[in-house]
Write a protein that holds these residues in place. Structure first.
Motif, mmCIF file in Angstrom:
data_model
loop_
_atom_site.group_PDB
_atom_site.id
_atom_site.type_symbol
_atom_site.label_atom_id
_atom_site.label_comp_id
_atom_site.label_asym_id
_atom_site.label_seq_id
_atom_site.Cartn_x
_atom_site.Cartn_y
_atom_site.Cartn_z
ATOM 1 N N MET A 142 0.810 -1.212 0.000
ATOM 2 C CA MET A 142 0.000 0.000 0.000
ATOM 3 C C MET A 142 0.846 1.265 0.000
ATOM 4 O O MET A 142 1.915 1.311 0.607
ATOM 5 C CB MET A 142 -0.898 0.038 1.236
ATOM 6 N N SER A 143 0.312 2.283 -0.670
ATOM 7 C CA SER A 143 0.907 3.615 -0.578
ATOM 8 C C SER A 143 0.509 4.198 0.777
ATOM 9 O O SER A 143 -0.357 3.648 1.477
ATOM 10 C CB SER A 143 0.361 4.515 -1.698
ATOM 11 N N PHE A 144 1.113 5.308 1.132
ATOM 12 C CA PHE A 144 0.746 5.974 2.385
ATOM 13 C C PHE A 144 -0.743 6.310 2.394
ATOM 14 O O PHE A 144 -1.444 6.052 3.376
ATOM 15 C CB PHE A 144 1.579 7.256 2.574
ATOM 16 N N GLU A 145 -1.222 6.861 1.295
ATOM 17 C CA GLU A 145 -2.625 7.285 1.223
ATOM 18 C C GLU A 145 -3.580 6.108 1.351
ATOM 19 O O GLU A 145 -4.611 6.208 2.023
ATOM 20 C CB GLU A 145 -2.878 8.050 -0.080
ATOM 21 N N GLU A 146 -3.246 5.000 0.709
ATOM 22 C CA GLU A 146 -4.094 3.804 0.813
ATOM 23 C C GLU A 146 -4.126 3.284 2.254
ATOM 24 O O GLU A 146 -5.190 2.962 2.783
ATOM 25 C CB GLU A 146 -3.580 2.691 -0.103
ATOM 26 N N ALA A 147 -2.957 3.205 2.865
ATOM 27 C CA ALA A 147 -2.872 2.696 4.237
ATOM 28 C C ALA A 147 -3.610 3.614 5.203
ATOM 29 O O ALA A 147 -4.339 3.146 6.083
ATOM 30 C CB ALA A 147 -1.413 2.529 4.653
ATOM 31 N N MET A 148 -3.456 4.915 5.035
ATOM 32 C CA MET A 148 -4.127 5.866 5.927
ATOM 33 C C MET A 148 -5.642 5.782 5.757
ATOM 34 O O MET A 148 -6.386 5.781 6.740
ATOM 35 C CB MET A 148 -3.644 7.288 5.649
ATOM 36 N N LEU B 129 -9.434 -6.811 13.045
ATOM 37 C CA LEU B 129 -9.376 -5.409 12.620
ATOM 38 C C LEU B 129 -8.272 -4.671 13.367
ATOM 39 O O LEU B 129 -7.528 -3.876 12.781
ATOM 40 C CB LEU B 129 -10.715 -4.713 12.864
ATOM 41 N N TYR B 130 -8.147 -4.927 14.665
ATOM 42 C CA TYR B 130 -7.110 -4.284 15.462
ATOM 43 C C TYR B 130 -5.720 -4.656 14.943
ATOM 44 O O TYR B 130 -4.846 -3.798 14.797
ATOM 45 C CB TYR B 130 -7.254 -4.672 16.936
ATOM 46 N N GLU B 131 -5.531 -5.946 14.627
ATOM 47 C CA GLU B 131 -4.241 -6.392 14.097
ATOM 48 C C GLU B 131 -3.940 -5.723 12.757
ATOM 49 O O GLU B 131 -2.817 -5.292 12.503
ATOM 50 C CB GLU B 131 -4.221 -7.914 13.952
ATOM 51 N N ARG B 132 -4.949 -5.638 11.903
ATOM 52 C CA ARG B 132 -4.759 -4.976 10.597
ATOM 53 C C ARG B 132 -4.462 -3.502 10.814
ATOM 54 O O ARG B 132 -3.588 -2.932 10.153
ATOM 55 C CB ARG B 132 -6.002 -5.157 9.729
ATOM 56 N N GLY B 133 -5.165 -2.888 11.740
ATOM 57 C CA GLY B 133 -4.920 -1.482 12.046
ATOM 58 C C GLY B 133 -3.497 -1.231 12.520
ATOM 59 O O GLY B 133 -2.862 -0.250 12.127
ATOM 60 N N ALA B 134 -2.979 -2.129 13.358
ATOM 61 C CA ALA B 134 -1.601 -1.991 13.835
ATOM 62 C C ALA B 134 -0.620 -2.090 12.672
ATOM 63 O O ALA B 134 0.355 -1.325 12.596
ATOM 64 C CB ALA B 134 -1.312 -3.053 14.891
ATOM 65 N N ALA B 135 -0.864 -3.005 11.746
ATOM 66 C CA ALA B 135 0.007 -3.154 10.569
ATOM 67 C C ALA B 135 -0.094 -1.918 9.677
ATOM 68 O O ALA B 135 0.919 -1.444 9.139
ATOM 69 C CB ALA B 135 -0.361 -4.411 9.789
ATOM 70 N N LEU B 136 -1.289 -1.377 9.522
ATOM 71 C CA LEU B 136 -1.482 -0.171 8.708
ATOM 72 C C LEU B 136 -0.758 1.025 9.335
ATOM 73 O O LEU B 136 -0.114 1.811 8.634
ATOM 74 C CB LEU B 136 -2.969 0.131 8.546
ATOM 75 N N LYS B 137 -0.839 1.154 10.645
ATOM 76 C CA LYS B 137 -0.156 2.235 11.357
ATOM 77 C C LYS B 137 1.350 2.130 11.139
ATOM 78 O O LYS B 137 2.025 3.115 10.843
ATOM 79 C CB LYS B 137 -0.476 2.180 12.842
ATOM 80 N N LYS B 138 1.872 0.927 11.262
ATOM 81 C CA LYS B 138 3.302 0.694 11.055
ATOM 82 C C LYS B 138 3.700 1.076 9.631
ATOM 83 O O LYS B 138 4.744 1.690 9.407
ATOM 84 C CB LYS B 138 3.626 -0.770 11.346
#
Length: 83
Positions: A12-18, A41-50
């Motif tokens: 993902m790009s930054f924009e996609e992840a955000m 969802l929480y686990e995915r959110g943590a990966a997206l934040k990273k």
């Protein structure tokens, strides 16, 4: 109707992840998902934040490289606080 697998976070790009992180947070805040789905969802959110943090670090490094003169000295700029 087929369920499409979510795009891998590392692609993902930054924009996609955000954008996805915002959707994940919204779902978690509503609290209308089962516990097991909330955990996923929480686990995915943590990966997206990273991922977002990594992409911001990359951007900061690029800006720093651009703002150096031929001798490697900063050219009238300094890193933004908190980055």
């Amino acid at each position: 109707m087929t369920t499409q697998e979510p795009k891998p976070v590392e692609e993902m790009s930054f924009e996609e992840a955000m954008g996805e992180l915002e959707r994940v947070v919204g779902q978690l805040e509503r609290g209308d998902v089962p516990l097991d789905q909330s955990i996923a969802l929480y686990e995915r959110g943590a990966a997206l934040k990273k991922r977002c943090e990594a992409k911001l670090r990359e951007a900061e490094e690029k800006v720093a490289a651009i703002t150096l003169d031929a001798d490697g000295a900063p050219v009238g700029t300094k890193p933004a606080d908190g980055l």
